[in-house]
Design a protein around this motif. Sequence first.
Motif, PDB file in Angstrom:
ATOM      1  N   LYS A  27      -9.019  11.057   5.029  1.00  0.00           N
ATOM      2  CA  LYS A  27      -8.274  12.252   5.314  1.00  0.00           C
ATOM      3  C   LYS A  27      -8.178  12.681   3.803  1.00  0.00           C
ATOM      4  O   LYS A  27      -8.641  12.845   3.088  1.00  0.00           O
ATOM      5  N   THR A  28      -6.762  13.294   3.705  1.00  0.00           N
ATOM      6  CA  THR A  28      -6.458  14.297   2.605  1.00  0.00           C
ATOM      7  C   THR A  28      -6.273  13.394   1.235  1.00  0.00           C
ATOM      8  O   THR A  28      -6.010  12.140   1.269  1.00  0.00           O
ATOM      9  N   LYS A  57      -5.029   8.831  -2.700  1.00  0.00           N
ATOM     10  CA  LYS A  57      -4.851   8.519  -3.736  1.00  0.00           C
ATOM     11  C   LYS A  57      -3.823   7.279  -3.824  1.00  0.00           C
ATOM     12  O   LYS A  57      -3.767   6.256  -4.524  1.00  0.00           O
ATOM     13  N   ALA A  58      -2.717   7.645  -2.988  1.00  0.00           N
ATOM     14  CA  ALA A  58      -1.746   6.593  -2.959  1.00  0.00           C
ATOM     15  C   ALA A  58      -2.338   5.278  -2.484  1.00  0.00           C
ATOM     16  O   ALA A  58      -1.968   4.266  -2.944  1.00  0.00           O
ATOM     17  N   GLU A  59      -3.078   5.490  -1.421  1.00  0.00           N
ATOM     18  CA  GLU A  59      -3.871   4.124  -0.723  1.00  0.00           C
ATOM     19  C   GLU A  59      -4.450   3.401  -1.714  1.00  0.00           C
ATOM     20  O   GLU A  59      -4.530   2.267  -1.805  1.00  0.00           O
ATOM     21  N   VAL A  60      -5.446   3.924  -2.316  1.00  0.00           N
ATOM     22  CA  VAL A  60      -6.344   3.633  -3.471  1.00  0.00           C
ATOM     23  C   VAL A  60      -5.608   2.890  -4.607  1.00  0.00           C
ATOM     24  O   VAL A  60      -5.673   1.483  -4.617  1.00  0.00           O
ATOM     25  N   LYS A  61      -4.718   3.435  -4.999  1.00  0.00           N
ATOM     26  CA  LYS A  61      -3.943   3.158  -6.039  1.00  0.00           C
ATOM     27  C   LYS A  61      -3.121   1.714  -5.668  1.00  0.00           C
ATOM     28  O   LYS A  61      -3.034   0.646  -6.429  1.00  0.00           O
ATOM     29  N   ASN A  62      -2.457   1.872  -4.453  1.00  0.00           N
ATOM     30  CA  ASN A  62      -1.838   0.807  -3.761  1.00  0.00           C
ATOM     31  C   ASN A  62      -2.654  -0.289  -3.689  1.00  0.00           C
ATOM     32  O   ASN A  62      -2.366  -1.622  -4.192  1.00  0.00           O
ATOM     33  N   GLY A  63      -3.762  -0.208  -3.327  1.00  0.00           N
ATOM     34  CA  GLY A  63      -4.757  -1.469  -3.217  1.00  0.00           C
ATOM     35  C   GLY A  63      -5.245  -1.920  -4.476  1.00  0.00           C
ATOM     36  O   GLY A  63      -4.772  -3.419  -4.505  1.00  0.00           O
ATOM     37  N   ILE A  64      -5.330  -1.238  -5.390  1.00  0.00           N
ATOM     38  CA  ILE A  64      -5.678  -1.714  -6.829  1.00  0.00           C
ATOM     39  C   ILE A  64      -4.547  -2.623  -7.302  1.00  0.00           C
ATOM     40  O   ILE A  64      -4.485  -3.832  -7.829  1.00  0.00           O
ATOM     41  N   VAL A  65      -3.129  -2.155  -7.085  1.00  0.00           N
ATOM     42  CA  VAL A  65      -2.227  -2.659  -7.752  1.00  0.00           C
ATOM     43  C   VAL A  65      -1.992  -4.054  -7.022  1.00  0.00           C
ATOM     44  O   VAL A  65      -1.583  -5.086  -7.333  1.00  0.00           O
ATOM     45  N   LYS A  66      -1.999  -4.008  -5.703  1.00  0.00           N
ATOM     46  CA  LYS A  66      -1.876  -5.070  -4.824  1.00  0.00           C
ATOM     47  C   LYS A  66      -3.083  -6.130  -5.175  1.00  0.00           C
ATOM     48  O   LYS A  66      -2.687  -7.609  -5.116  1.00  0.00           O
ATOM     49  N   LEU A  67      -4.317  -5.881  -5.402  1.00  0.00           N
ATOM     50  CA  LEU A  67      -5.112  -6.608  -5.701  1.00  0.00           C
ATOM     51  C   LEU A  67      -4.922  -7.212  -6.878  1.00  0.00           C
ATOM     52  O   LEU A  67      -4.989  -8.541  -7.229  1.00  0.00           O
ATOM     53  N   LEU A  68      -4.529  -6.697  -7.940  1.00  0.00           N
ATOM     54  CA  LEU A  68      -4.259  -7.023  -9.384  1.00  0.00           C
ATOM     55  C   LEU A  68      -2.761  -7.949  -9.405  1.00  0.00           C
ATOM     56  O   LEU A  68      -2.434  -8.434 -10.385  1.00  0.00           O
TER      57      LEU A  68
END
Lengths: 150, 675
Positions: free
Chosen positions: B169-170, B175-186
């Motif tokens: 979606k928007t 952006k928030a989801e993607v960043k969140n994903g990266i932060v969590k992965l690392l």
Amino acid sequence: MDFLADQALLYTSKQYEEIYFHFNIKFEVKYQDLFLLCASLGFKKDRKKPIGERGREFRTNYLNTRQKSTAYSIILSDGELGKNIEAFGENEFPRKSRKRLEEYAQGGMEILIEDVFGRRWDGNQLDKSYSEYEVDLLSYLYSDSQEVPF
Amino acid sequence: MKLIEISLNNFRQFYGKQKIEFAGGDENITIVFGENGKGKTGIFRALMFGLYGSTHIQQDNPKEKIHLVNFLAMDRNPNMPIDTTVKLVFEHKGRKYEINRLARGYKTGSEITEKIMDAELNITDEQGNYSAEPITDENEIKNILNGILDESIKDFFLFDAEKIETLAKTDAQVKAEVKNGIVKLLQIDKLEGAINLLKRLHSSEKRRITSSSHNLDLTRKQNDIDTLTEDIANIQEKMSLKEENKVSCALEIERIEAQLAENEDVKRIQEKLNAEKDKKNLHVRLAKDKKNEIKGELIANGPHLIMKDTYYSVKNYLDQILVDQKDLIPIEVIEKSLKDLVCACCGNDLHENKDHLNHIELLKNNFKRSELTPLITQITSSIHDYGLEEDEILSSIDSKLREFREIKDGIEEIEREIDRYSVDVQQKAQEQENLKNLEVTLNDKKAYLRELEVEVETLKIQMSEKEKSLDALEKEFTRLLRDNESLRIDSKILQYIETLKERFEAVFKEYSDEMRSKLTAETTEIFKTLIDRKDKDLVKRIDINEKYEIDIMGWDNINITQDISQGQRQVVALSFITSLAKVAAGGSEDINFPLFMDTPFGRISGNNRDHLIDNIPNLTSQWVLLLTDTELSRTEEMRFKSTGKLGKWYKLDQIEPGHSDIVEIQVNETMSTRG
């Protein structure tokens, strides 16, 4: 001698600042690029105007070698300052030259407004919904360069 | 991790005892099929409750209470405690884990009370030995489970429908989801926390200094900064609202068009219409490319075009200057000759030879020009170069302008075709009363979408202007502070916080840049596997950019994120999700965790669904799907069966409200209810 290689400032006019902004944001045309186009045009059509209130500025050393050559060609061909390269070393000369470039740029922008932007310039800003200014500009310069001057 | 089975008793809609066995090995697809409202998401909840004891999933409002105990069981046994249990069995690295969770509910009048009770974990080791006593300590259970699949990264494997929708979606949410994903992965969330803390500290310190300084200039600047920041936030909010409207408007258009396409005549014309639209997109991109080239010419050669006639006279003049200073004699020699009034070269007495004296004086004058030689050479060689290239430049400009006009004419021609087909569709629709209204709505929506696009564009421009001004203001503020003698120490403190923040940001960026490029590569690769062949060549790369936006780059390296359909967008979202899972699982060939997806096919077109069905089972060790009737038509069913990967097949049967049964179906039976 190569005074444009110094970090002196060249000013655009406040009056047309919006045009410089718009070209910069929308088309990624840098201030010095548009300035030099206008200055060349103002010189060619012999129209120079005082810039009035100063707008966004840039440093002369942002001009690349070819752009500097164009700017020096304008200065060397100017009716008043021209044909006097010895004066490049004089104290006041660089300032006068920059001022002259600014005046030509101001005149050149006026010409662009009259001949290219037309009704898309409302006195304050360009119509932002239109997206082909760069094409119109090059078309204009190209056809102008093909005209036989008599 | 391999899921083996989940057993439910009185959990949500599942009255009494129910069980699902998960498929694994070569036949690794498990499908749970149910129409909306029959309890698909209930299965997802049971898994989350079983693993982590969570009562809420992403799509829930955390403030609202979620009931776990079956309503029917409570209604039938008023004032009696009703137990709900979830038993989950899974394997991990040779060990078998069995976890039992219990919740108890009562209903008194219309009031329901629920309590989460103890949990039990039994572990059987590689040799089949199990511990005498189950583990009941909630913290210990948590530790063990987090060691297997950390709660913070579970979202990479277990998706509810909401997550997939959100990613498709928007921009702001993505952006928030993607960043969140990266932060969590690392696992660099603490670093992010520190950066945010420093940002807050910086702004509160700044405020303190400004107000205690009683400096009018500073206060005024700070007020300006505040106003501008607020403006920017407002524009941002407006923009994301408009973006959201754009997405829902585009969805609405796709929906209406699909409805219209159900009529055969309309469908035929619409196919032609769509082909023309594709053609138009291609031409628009070509035009963009050409415009870029034109801009390049304008900047590089525009001034030369204007000045070309002048250049020749300038060059003549400068050449003459060089000629005049040709017979150059070192300045020391000239000066010595003038001082001694004897020519240092030939010993001529200059008292006597006035002509010679004049000549040497002229030499001295001209000498000044020799300092100009490098500059003159620079100018004349630029002019010379241009002279050599002039014909080439002129013809290149001429052809670029002509090509641009041709592309534009082409676009106009295509637009006329599109209009013609649109009118045809309209007429066909008008002929049938029931389609008339749809047609009207469609037109309104299209006009609205165009309006929104213009508005968003305008806001973007406003925003970037404001951001520039803000930047300038911040700089002025710092300068004022630095120049103020009495605030020197405060200014240093601020500077220190700023530097610290910048260092942390640099570390954060370094880590996240690396992860971004990893995810970009994985997502692109997975996307290429999952997308329909027809669309494969259109997309070159799925880019996770610096702002954590997902950019879709076309074959010609132009950003086409805005041009792709919702269905394609959803494939992008699935690819991103799968790549996160792959990276989180350690980046091995396949993902050795189950991928659990709730309603993933929503808007994905037939061809693309087929590709997902064929390929996802090869990317993961287990694929568990909760599918609704519109996602599983006969076509998809045949596709699933043709993969030979379908291991388990369940259907949710609603017996009465509040009572759904999980019914196992043989994999060779027919399931779908729609054609």
